[in-house]
Design an enzyme around this catalytic site. Structure first.
Site, PDB file in Angstrom:
ATOM      1  N   GLU A  24      42.679  -7.608  -5.317  1.00 58.08           N
ATOM      2  CA  GLU A  24      42.515  -7.145  -3.936  1.00 58.08           C
ATOM      3  C   GLU A  24      41.896  -5.749  -3.891  1.00 58.08           C
ATOM      4  O   GLU A  24      41.810  -5.053  -4.901  1.00 58.08           O
ATOM      5  CB  GLU A  24      43.864  -7.145  -3.218  1.00 58.08           C
ATOM      6  CG  GLU A  24      44.885  -6.219  -3.865  1.00 58.08           C
ATOM      7  CD  GLU A  24      45.881  -5.665  -2.872  1.00 58.08           C
ATOM      8  OE1 GLU A  24      45.458  -5.179  -1.805  1.00 58.08           O
ATOM      9  OE2 GLU A  24      47.087  -5.703  -3.178  1.00 58.08           O
ATOM     10  N   LYS A 158      57.179  -4.920  -2.388  1.00 57.86           N
ATOM     11  CA  LYS A 158      57.310  -3.471  -2.514  1.00 57.86           C
ATOM     12  C   LYS A 158      58.708  -3.048  -2.062  1.00 57.86           C
ATOM     13  O   LYS A 158      59.208  -3.524  -1.053  1.00 57.86           O
ATOM     14  CB  LYS A 158      56.232  -2.770  -1.690  1.00 57.86           C
ATOM     15  CG  LYS A 158      54.896  -2.753  -2.430  1.00 57.86           C
ATOM     16  CD  LYS A 158      53.882  -1.860  -1.754  1.00 57.86           C
ATOM     17  CE  LYS A 158      53.307  -2.530  -0.542  1.00 57.86           C
ATOM     18  NZ  LYS A 158      52.377  -3.626  -0.842  1.00 57.86           N
TER      19      LYS A 158
HETATM   20  N1  PSU Z   1      50.365  -3.440  -3.582  1.00 57.73           N
HETATM   21  C1  PSU Z   1      50.219  -2.152  -3.977  1.00 57.73           C
HETATM   22  N2  PSU Z   1      49.629  -1.292  -3.086  1.00 57.73           N
HETATM   23  C2  PSU Z   1      49.160  -1.707  -1.857  1.00 57.73           C
HETATM   24  C3  PSU Z   1      49.314  -3.066  -1.462  1.00 57.73           C
HETATM   25  C4  PSU Z   1      49.933  -3.888  -2.370  1.00 57.73           C
HETATM   26  O1  PSU Z   1      50.614  -1.780  -5.093  1.00 57.73           O
HETATM   27  O2  PSU Z   1      48.588  -0.904  -1.126  1.00 57.73           O
HETATM   28  C5  PSU Z   1      48.786  -3.569  -0.122  1.00 57.73           C
HETATM   29  C6  PSU Z   1      48.445  -5.045  -0.246  1.00 57.73           C
HETATM   30  O3  PSU Z   1      47.089  -5.182   0.151  1.00 57.73           O
HETATM   31  C7  PSU Z   1      49.372  -5.737   0.741  1.00 57.73           C
HETATM   32  C8  PSU Z   1      49.490  -4.692   1.785  1.00 57.73           C
HETATM   33  O4  PSU Z   1      48.846  -6.949   1.217  1.00 57.73           O
HETATM   34  O5  PSU Z   1      49.680  -3.503   0.995  1.00 57.73           O
HETATM   35  C9  PSU Z   1      50.621  -4.990   2.730  1.00 57.73           C
HETATM   36  O6  PSU Z   1      50.357  -4.385   3.950  1.00 57.73           O
HETATM   37  P1  PSU Z   1      51.186  -4.770   5.268  1.00 57.73           P
HETATM   38  O7  PSU Z   1      52.613  -4.385   4.928  1.00 57.73           O
HETATM   39  O8  PSU Z   1      50.596  -3.909   6.370  1.00 57.73           O
HETATM   40  O9  PSU Z   1      51.003  -6.230   5.487  1.00 57.73           O
END
Ligand code: PSU
Ligand code: MN
Length: 305
Positions: A24, A158
């Site tokens: 990604e 996370k």
């Molecule tokens: N994993 C990481 N750092 C990130 C992300 C994932 O180590 O920045 C990103 C991914 O792209 C994931 C997003 O899909 O954070 C989630 O964002 P949200 O909570 O707004 O859906």
């Protein structure tokens, strides 16, 4: 209209049936500061190649959905300002308007699946945020895992999230959450947590077999692999908990909402740990890239009967 543009390396791998690992780009533009983000992509792509697979970093650049970026494109993206964060909802609009955006887990899964790539490595998926019962902040990554057949290798959700609620939603959506090589669910920066993982698999081959079996059963959706960060790089859960609580409190106090929440929290935790969280984040992404490549290699070898 061609929907996506593969890099030369990815186009060759696709036609030769070689193993490919999708990566990604939100982690590059919104998850880590420059220049560590650029260094991270280069290392991740190297790890994938060393394990015998081809890396396909995914992003929308000037309206084109790229599956596999050139060195120049990655270098530009890593330091460009104002790059949009694209989830399922945003992808088509960004492409239609000729915009530039980085793909989240959800949007990367969509693009990978479109290109015929079955395995994707990231850091951690999005999930249910604390206080979601009020804010309704639940990442579109969870719905995507329920409907798009890609195996996503993460270090768990996370740890800024409400992990028990995230597990409940994934269970409701029918998404297998599979810890790699241990019983406990890893918690992103921490290799273990107090929560048992719903499922456990110990080898890349078996993850590949489960992926194929899902398809054979006609089940939509992907698999979430929770791969623990190596012990030597982890920050124990007890050390992270007060820092995460502080970062979540700061986000609330500053009125941060929507798409900005996750990038804000990652940046705040980076500051509060004086950079230690970033070193761990990079270590876990590399570890996930390695496992994802092994799974992709296993998937590209036809199973013995
Ligand atoms: N994993 C990481 N750092 C990130 C992300 C994932 O180590 O920045 C990103 C991914 O792209 C994931 C997003 O899909 O954070 C989630 O964002 P949200 O909570 O707004 O859906
Ligand atoms: Mn959100």
């Amino acid at each position: 209209m061609t929907l996506y543009t593969p890099s030369i390396e990815v186009a060759e791998a696709l036609s030769a049936g070689k193993p490919i690992v999708a990566l990604e780009s939100t982690i590059i533009t919104h998850g880590m500061p420059y220049p560590q983000n650029l260094d991270m992509v280069r290392q991740v792509e190297g790890v994938v190649r060393d394990a015998g697979a081809v890396p396909a970093t995914i992003a929308v650049i000037d309206g084109t959905l790229h599956v596999g970026l050139s060195e120049a494109q990655v270098t530009d993206l890593a330091q460009r300002d104002g790059v949009a964060k694209l989830s399922r909802a945003d992808l088509a609009v960004c492409m239609a308007q000729g915009g530039t955006g980085a793909t989240t887990v959800a949007a990367t899964m969509i693009a990978a699946h479109l290109a015929g790539i079955a395995v994707f490595a990231t850091g951690g998926i999005g999930g249910v945020h604390p206080g979601a019962e009020e804010s309704f902040d639940i990442s579109a990554d969870l719905q995507e895992l329920a409907q798009t057949a890609v195996t996503v290798v993460s270090a768990g959700a996370k740890a800024i999230l409400d992990i028990p609620k995230t597990l409940e939603v994934l269970e409701t959506l029918g998404v297998p959450v599979i810890a790699y090589g241990q019983d406990s669910l890893p918690a992103f920066w921490s290799s273990t947590s107090a929560l048992p993982a719903p499922l456990r698999i110990d080898t890349a081959e078996e993850i590949a077999r489960a992926h194929r079996t899902r398809a054979a059963l006609g089940l939509p959706g992907g698999q979430l692999i929770a791969n623990p960060v190596p012990q030597e790089a982890q920050i124990p859960e007890g050390e992270m908990a007060p820092i995460i609580a502080q970062a979540n409190a700061d986000a609330q106090a500053q009125g941060i909402t929507g798409k900005a929440v996750t990038p804000f929290l990652l940046q705040r935790i980076f500051e509060l740990t004086e950079g230690a969280s970033l070193a761990t984040n990079i270590a876990l992404v590399l570890n996930n890239a390695r496992l994802a490549a092994e799974i992709a290699v296993s998937l590209s070898n036809p199973p013995d009967n």
